[in-house]
Design a protein around this motif. Structure first.
Motif, PDB file in Angstrom:
ATOM      1  N   ALA A 111       0.831  -1.211   0.000  1.00 19.92           N
ATOM      2  CA  ALA A 111       0.000   0.000   0.000  1.00 19.92           C
ATOM      3  C   ALA A 111       0.862   1.257   0.000  1.00 19.92           C
ATOM      4  O   ALA A 111       0.521   2.253  -0.652  1.00 19.92           O
ATOM      5  CB  ALA A 111      -0.924  -0.019   1.216  1.00 19.92           C
ATOM      6  N   ILE A 112       1.976   1.223   0.706  1.00 15.83           N
ATOM      7  CA  ILE A 112       2.891   2.383   0.718  1.00 15.83           C
ATOM      8  C   ILE A 112       3.496   2.587  -0.669  1.00 15.83           C
ATOM      9  O   ILE A 112       3.596   3.713  -1.166  1.00 15.83           O
ATOM     10  CB  ILE A 112       3.985   2.183   1.777  1.00 15.83           C
ATOM     11  CG1 ILE A 112       3.367   2.224   3.188  1.00 15.83           C
ATOM     12  CG2 ILE A 112       5.072   3.246   1.647  1.00 15.83           C
ATOM     13  CD1 ILE A 112       4.325   1.832   4.294  1.00 15.83           C
ATOM     14  N   ALA A 113       3.905   1.473  -1.295  1.00 16.71           N
ATOM     15  CA  ALA A 113       4.505   1.584  -2.634  1.00 16.71           C
ATOM     16  C   ALA A 113       3.512   2.166  -3.636  1.00 16.71           C
ATOM     17  O   ALA A 113       3.884   2.970  -4.508  1.00 16.71           O
ATOM     18  CB  ALA A 113       4.994   0.211  -3.097  1.00 16.71           C
ATOM     19  N   ARG A 170      -2.428  -0.748   4.550  1.00 17.37           N
ATOM     20  CA  ARG A 170      -3.190  -1.787   3.850  1.00 17.37           C
ATOM     21  C   ARG A 170      -4.690  -1.666   4.114  1.00 17.37           C
ATOM     22  O   ARG A 170      -5.503  -2.170   3.344  1.00 17.37           O
ATOM     23  CB  ARG A 170      -2.709  -3.176   4.279  1.00 17.37           C
ATOM     24  CG  ARG A 170      -3.069  -3.552   5.709  1.00 17.37           C
ATOM     25  CD  ARG A 170      -2.524  -4.913   6.073  1.00 17.37           C
ATOM     26  NE  ARG A 170      -2.945  -5.337   7.400  1.00 17.37           N
ATOM     27  CZ  ARG A 170      -2.441  -6.379   8.041  1.00 17.37           C
ATOM     28  NH1 ARG A 170      -1.482  -7.097   7.482  1.00 17.37           N
ATOM     29  NH2 ARG A 170      -2.880  -6.711   9.244  1.00 17.37           N
ATOM     30  N   ASN A 171      -5.064  -1.005   5.223  1.00 27.96           N
ATOM     31  CA  ASN A 171      -6.472  -0.875   5.569  1.00 27.96           C
ATOM     32  C   ASN A 171      -7.141   0.337   4.941  1.00 27.96           C
ATOM     33  O   ASN A 171      -8.351   0.530   5.110  1.00 27.96           O
ATOM     34  CB  ASN A 171      -6.640  -0.819   7.091  1.00 27.96           C
ATOM     35  CG  ASN A 171      -6.293  -2.146   7.752  1.00 27.96           C
ATOM     36  OD1 ASN A 171      -6.289  -3.184   7.083  1.00 27.96           O
ATOM     37  ND2 ASN A 171      -6.011  -2.125   9.040  1.00 27.96           N
ATOM     38  N   ASP A 172      -6.384   1.155   4.219  1.00 26.83           N
ATOM     39  CA  ASP A 172      -6.981   2.315   3.546  1.00 26.83           C
ATOM     40  C   ASP A 172      -8.126   1.891   2.639  1.00 26.83           C
ATOM     41  O   ASP A 172      -9.135   2.605   2.500  1.00 26.83           O
ATOM     42  CB  ASP A 172      -5.931   3.054   2.717  1.00 26.83           C
ATOM     43  CG  ASP A 172      -4.949   3.845   3.572  1.00 26.83           C
ATOM     44  OD1 ASP A 172      -5.163   3.934   4.798  1.00 26.83           O
ATOM     45  OD2 ASP A 172      -3.965   4.359   3.013  1.00 26.83           O
ATOM     46  N   VAL A 173      -7.990   0.740   2.004  1.00 27.36           N
ATOM     47  CA  VAL A 173      -8.988   0.290   1.037  1.00 27.36           C
ATOM     48  C   VAL A 173     -10.353   0.116   1.677  1.00 27.36           C
ATOM     49  O   VAL A 173     -11.385   0.248   1.001  1.00 27.36           O
ATOM     50  CB  VAL A 173      -8.524  -1.027   0.369  1.00 27.36           C
ATOM     51  CG1 VAL A 173      -8.483  -2.172   1.375  1.00 27.36           C
ATOM     52  CG2 VAL A 173      -9.425  -1.384  -0.815  1.00 27.36           C
ATOM     53  N   ASP A 226      -9.226  -7.684  -0.234  1.00 26.92           N
ATOM     54  CA  ASP A 226     -10.324  -7.873  -1.179  1.00 26.92           C
ATOM     55  C   ASP A 226     -11.297  -8.930  -0.683  1.00 26.92           C
ATOM     56  O   ASP A 226     -12.516  -8.803  -0.843  1.00 26.92           O
ATOM     57  CB  ASP A 226      -9.776  -8.284  -2.549  1.00 26.92           C
ATOM     58  CG  ASP A 226      -9.272  -7.093  -3.347  1.00 26.92           C
ATOM     59  OD1 ASP A 226      -9.341  -5.963  -2.826  1.00 26.92           O
ATOM     60  OD2 ASP A 226      -8.801  -7.293  -4.484  1.00 26.92           O
ATOM     61  N   VAL A 227     -10.748 -10.010  -0.101  1.00 26.47           N
ATOM     62  CA  VAL A 227     -11.615 -11.058   0.441  1.00 26.47           C
ATOM     63  C   VAL A 227     -12.479 -10.490   1.556  1.00 26.47           C
ATOM     64  O   VAL A 227     -13.660 -10.828   1.685  1.00 26.47           O
ATOM     65  CB  VAL A 227     -10.773 -12.251   0.925  1.00 26.47           C
ATOM     66  CG1 VAL A 227     -11.683 -13.363   1.444  1.00 26.47           C
ATOM     67  CG2 VAL A 227      -9.886 -12.779  -0.191  1.00 26.47           C
ATOM     68  N   CYS A 228     -11.883  -9.639   2.378  1.00 24.50           N
ATOM     69  CA  CYS A 228     -12.645  -8.996   3.451  1.00 24.50           C
ATOM     70  C   CYS A 228     -13.785  -8.157   2.881  1.00 24.50           C
ATOM     71  O   CYS A 228     -14.907  -8.163   3.412  1.00 24.50           O
ATOM     72  CB  CYS A 228     -11.728  -8.119   4.302  1.00 24.50           C
ATOM     73  SG  CYS A 228     -10.536  -9.027   5.299  1.00 24.50           S
ATOM     74  N   LEU A 229     -13.530  -7.430   1.814  1.00 27.90           N
ATOM     75  CA  LEU A 229     -14.568  -6.615   1.185  1.00 27.90           C
ATOM     76  C   LEU A 229     -15.725  -7.478   0.711  1.00 27.90           C
ATOM     77  O   LEU A 229     -16.891  -7.052   0.722  1.00 27.90           O
ATOM     78  CB  LEU A 229     -13.997  -5.834   0.004  1.00 27.90           C
ATOM     79  CG  LEU A 229     -13.077  -4.652   0.315  1.00 27.90           C
ATOM     80  CD1 LEU A 229     -12.487  -4.101  -0.979  1.00 27.90           C
ATOM     81  CD2 LEU A 229     -13.825  -3.548   1.058  1.00 27.90           C
ATOM     82  N   ALA A 230     -15.419  -8.717   0.300  1.00 24.47           N
ATOM     83  CA  ALA A 230     -16.447  -9.598  -0.248  1.00 24.47           C
ATOM     84  C   ALA A 230     -17.301 -10.254   0.820  1.00 24.47           C
ATOM     85  O   ALA A 230     -18.388 -10.758   0.527  1.00 24.47           O
ATOM     86  CB  ALA A 230     -15.783 -10.680  -1.104  1.00 24.47           C
ATOM     87  N   ALA A 231     -16.842 -10.271   2.073  1.00 22.77           N
ATOM     88  CA  ALA A 231     -17.505 -11.042   3.125  1.00 22.77           C
ATOM     89  C   ALA A 231     -18.542 -10.213   3.867  1.00 22.77           C
ATOM     90  O   ALA A 231     -18.302  -9.062   4.221  1.00 22.77           O
ATOM     91  CB  ALA A 231     -16.460 -11.569   4.100  1.00 22.77           C
ATOM     92  N   ASP A 232     -19.681 -10.847   4.130  1.00 23.41           N
ATOM     93  CA  ASP A 232     -20.717 -10.212   4.952  1.00 23.41           C
ATOM     94  C   ASP A 232     -20.352 -10.234   6.426  1.00 23.41           C
ATOM     95  O   ASP A 232     -20.809  -9.392   7.202  1.00 23.41           O
ATOM     96  CB  ASP A 232     -22.045 -10.939   4.762  1.00 23.41           C
ATOM     97  CG  ASP A 232     -22.583 -10.781   3.356  1.00 23.41           C
ATOM     98  OD1 ASP A 232     -23.324  -9.815   3.124  1.00 23.41           O
ATOM     99  OD2 ASP A 232     -22.253 -11.625   2.495  1.00 23.41           O
ATOM    100  N   ALA A 233     -19.548 -11.212   6.833  1.00 24.81           N
ATOM    101  CA  ALA A 233     -19.146 -11.337   8.232  1.00 24.81           C
ATOM    102  C   ALA A 233     -17.872 -12.161   8.294  1.00 24.81           C
ATOM    103  O   ALA A 233     -17.511 -12.867   7.341  1.00 24.81           O
ATOM    104  CB  ALA A 233     -20.244 -11.991   9.072  1.00 24.81           C
ATOM    105  N   PRO A 283     -17.083   3.532   6.189  1.00 22.71           N
ATOM    106  CA  PRO A 283     -16.374   2.422   5.549  1.00 22.71           C
ATOM    107  C   PRO A 283     -17.020   2.015   4.243  1.00 22.71           C
ATOM    108  O   PRO A 283     -18.111   2.497   3.877  1.00 22.71           O
ATOM    109  CB  PRO A 283     -16.487   1.298   6.593  1.00 22.71           C
ATOM    110  CG  PRO A 283     -17.721   1.623   7.364  1.00 22.71           C
ATOM    111  CD  PRO A 283     -17.824   3.126   7.386  1.00 22.71           C
ATOM    112  N   ALA A 284     -16.357   1.115   3.535  1.00 22.70           N
ATOM    113  CA  ALA A 284     -16.887   0.593   2.270  1.00 22.70           C
ATOM    114  C   ALA A 284     -18.259  -0.033   2.509  1.00 22.70           C
ATOM    115  O   ALA A 284     -18.513  -0.599   3.580  1.00 22.70           O
ATOM    116  CB  ALA A 284     -15.923  -0.438   1.691  1.00 22.70           C
TER     117      ALA A 284
END
Length: 753
Positions: free
Chosen positions: A390-392, A527-530, A622-629, A744-745
């Protein structure tokens, strides 16, 4: 009473007190739900009985009872010098359904009592479990039994169905025996064979007599290996006692299936050859006679049609069968000479390579530092990932003049994004960049080769909020530290200029675990910015990529590693969970294992898309974004996922074992991010109802977010780049947005996914 722990033996080198503490110190270790144990005892479902081997041991037991544990903590029986007689005496007084015989020099690992009590209803006569070996120089070296136990599975079975269980280290202390089974076979004498033979017979007889055997590949015992030089020399009779033991064992195994006798035979011959081959185990004057008697057994007990093991082990076994002692010694000397030669050549090659690399690195360090060159690495050179990734990415946006180079292992090079400039560890260009780069960024540590120059800036990003103890805080937890060189660790820490933190908890823990002069960047995890920058389209896109059908509830299951296990024990029956939750739920499984193979109960569920293995999917955000819980245990992913303000359920079936073995910074069960399940039944009930996302869950999550998502607001990478790479003043950086004011997203439901 479920379990009787029977400690026997003398106070060898002062270890008895520690052994007793390891049992009685497991307060409530045998409790069942709704019960409570007296402080300092093994709990109401377990008892401790001690049978000392001499008066000195008895005095130590009574002193321990008075000093710490109280009279009720243990029962001390009269002295029994023989281990066999001690086992018999202890069993006669035991009230438990199961008996565990522990030598006074060994100790139980944390939560062993609870674990055994929880498995007390297994339909087996013997319960085998893993152990660690405790040396003076390494208190928690894994055993060689883990693969055998894991391969056998947890379902109790007859020895004929799993003959390789005879390969488990033959100790009385790494198996619990059902009390009725032990007493049923007492008259055979196999459980109390007189000295000097005994323990080997006891261990093998327990398996040969058992109707069914259960297995746990969890380490519950630390077997202390005493220094040979600290022990009295063995008599000739004691050196040859091994033959008496195997004669007893073969008398019992005579009618066993051929598969069992074949494994036992290989174990016996390997034991004999080990005694002959290993320096210091047998006086050279006794070696010819020992070999002769071993050869007699190798011929007498060789099963009909038996095939010798492959390779050198088979050659040695055949020489033993033929009684060729001189040829064996010749082979042994030749092998030893070849090993010494190979070791010398490897050492020379390694030293030469190290000198060449050091010379190349020093040459690079003599060149000017390039402040427009940045060296990145993540997860031990795995590739572009985590906070460094994420920094890069932000660096390319805000300071494109600074060129990033990634350290990537050769195996991971094909997985890099196209066009990624990279170096492979140990190569000349790697050494050049390591010596000249103006910026060094890593979420672990660069190798000890690094000698950071004053003109270089080193950013340690870490890769998670610490629940488990880290750094110097691991010193009291040897199963977790596993021989970590703390002086070398501190030398690496001293190279850090900056340490990135996601919350004040982490800042405090890093300061304690990694004490040095670095500056803490309390900016959040890049990494959590997303989690604050992704939109509905991003959520829908990643779910589509993963194959999650629209409208399905996706639950991410991400378990962590257990340091007390040398292997991996599945914590959940995923097939049963998926079936219980129904067709509208998809399980995203990310972890250290996945049930594989066409015969797996999950094969059909994977085919229907109800279980998706995301273990190798990157980035995990990305997997976290896809999960409801999220279903989490003790993994730091829970702290990151909490940024999304979506439900989290903690599955903590082994919290006591994990927390005592690994060490933790706070009681997760007292301060969880959502509801806590202690069993699969509880977890299923939470997920089948609305409890997983009810108001109580939301209240717990809000407190958790306030504490652990303190600095994560979507601008962490920008703050790091502006402060470290562009040299901006702290007060000029984007301010941290309070948790209550962040958005949040969108959840999958909100995104229409």
């Amino acid at each position: 009473m479920k379990l009787s722990v029977i400690v026997t033996g003398a106070d060898v080198q002062g270890h008895l007190r520690e052994c007793l503490d390891s049992v009685t110190g497991q307060a409530g270790g045998g409790e069942q739900p709704g019960t409570s144990g007296a402080p300092g005892t093994a709990g109401p479902q377990a008892e401790l009985i001690v049978v000392p081997a001499d008066e000195a041991a008895r005095d130590q037991c009574e002193e321990a009872a008075r000093a710490r544990h109280g009279a009720a903590a243990m029962r001390v029986l009269p002295v029994e010098p023989s281990p066999a007689a001690a086992r018999r005496a202890g069993a006669a007084e035991a009230g438990g359904e199961w008996l565990l015989f522990v030598d006074g020099k060994d100790l139980l690992l944390p939560d062993a009592v609870r674990t055994l009590v929880e498995h007390a209803d297994t339909a087996a006569d013997v319960l085998l479990f893993d152990h660690v070996r405790a040396y003076w120089w390494d208190p928690a070296r894994p055993s060689t039994d883990t693969r055998i136990l894991a391969a056998a599975g947890h379902e109790p079975r007859a020895l004929a169905a799993a003959p390789n269980l005879l390969g488990v280290t033959p100790l009385p202390g790494n198996r619990a025996l059902r009390a009725a089974f032990f007493r049923e076979h007492l008259d055979t004498g196999l459980f109390d064979e007189p000295d000097p033979a005994g323990d080997l017979v006891f261990a093998y007889a327990s398996l040969l007599l058992a109707g069914r055997i259960g297995c746990l590949d969890t380490a519950l015992l630390a077997e202390r290996r005493l220094r040979r030089a600290s022990l009295p020399p063995l008599t000739e009779e004691q050196h040859f006692a091994l033959f008496e033991e195997y004669e007893e064992i073969w008398a019992l195994a005579d009618q066993a299936p051929a598969s069992v006798r074949g494994v036992l035979y290989d174990r016996m011959t390997a034991d004999y050859l080990r005694v002959i081959a290993r320096p210091g185990l047998l006086p050279e004057a006794l070696a010819p006679e020992f070999f002769r008697r071993a050869a007699e057994h190798a011929v007498r007990y060789r099963p009909e049609g038996h095939s010798s093991p492959a390779g050198l082990a088979g050659v040695r076994q055949n020489l033993l069968v033929k009684g060729q002692f001189t040829a064996y010694r010749t082979l042994q000397r030749a092998n030893r000479k070849q090993r010494d030669l190979n070791a010398t050549l490897r050492t020379r090659k390694r030293k030469l390579g190290a000198r060449v690399r050091r010379h190349r690195y020093e040459k690079a360090r003599s060149q000017p530092v390039d402040r427009e060159l940045a060296l990145f690495s993540a997860y031990w050179d795995r590739g572009v990932a985590c906070n460094p990734g994420a920094i890069a990415a932000k660096l390319a946006e805000l300071a494109p003049e600074i060129h990033p180079v990634w350290v990537v292992s050769a195996d991971n090079v094909p997985l890099l994004p196209p066009g990624t400039d990279h170096v492979v560890p140990g190569t000349p260009r790697y050494l050049d960049v390591l010596g000249r780069a103006g910026f060094l960024v890593n979420n672990v540590n660069f190798p000890n080769l690094l000698v950071k120059r004053p003109e270089q800036t080193y950013v340690q990003t870490h890769h998670g909020t610490p629940l488990k103890r880290m750094g110097l805080d691991q010193m009291d937890f040897p199963a977790a530290a596993k021989g970590l060189n703390f002086r070398a660790l501190l030398a690496r820490v001293d190279a850090w200029d900056y340490s990135v933190s996601a919350n004040s908890h982490s800042t405090r823990m890093w300061a304690h675990a990694y004490p040095s002069h670095y500056v803490s960047l309390d900016y959040g995890y890049p990494r959590n910015d997303v989690f604050y920058r992704a939109g509905a389209r991003d959520v829908r896109a990643v779910r589509e990529k993963l194959g999650i059908a629209p409208g399905k509830r996706a639950l991410l299951y991400a378990p962590t590693h257990r340091d007390y296990e040398a292997g991996w024990t599945p914590r959940l029956d995923l097939a049963a969970l998926a079936e219980s939750l129904g067709e509208d739920t998809v399980l995203l499984v990310r972890g250290h294992y996945f049930y594989g193979g066409a015969a797996s109960p999950l094969a059909r569920l994977r085919g229907t898309g109800r279980v998706i293995d995301v273990s190798a999917y990157d980035p995990v955000e990305d997997v976290c974004l896809a999960a409801d819980a999220l279903i989490a245990d003790y993994s730091s992913i829970m702290f990151d996922y909490a940024n999304l303000d979506r439900p989290v359920v903690i599955y903590a079936d082994d919290w006591e074992m994990y927390s005592r073995t690994r060490g933790v910074y706070f009681d997760l069960l007292a301060e969880p991010p959502g509801h806590v399940a202690r069993s699969q039944a509880e977890l299923t009930e939470i997920l089948r109802t609305d409890a997983w996302r009810d108001p109580a869950s939301a209240k717990l999550r809000a407190a958790f977010r306030e504490r652990f998502c303190e600095y994560d607001d979507g601008a962490a990478a920008e703050r790091v780049v502006r402060r470290v790479f562009l040299g901006e003043r702290p007060e000029a950086l984007p301010r941290i947005i309070p948790v209550a004011d962040r958005t949040p997203a969108p959840s999958p439901e909100e995104a229409g996914a």
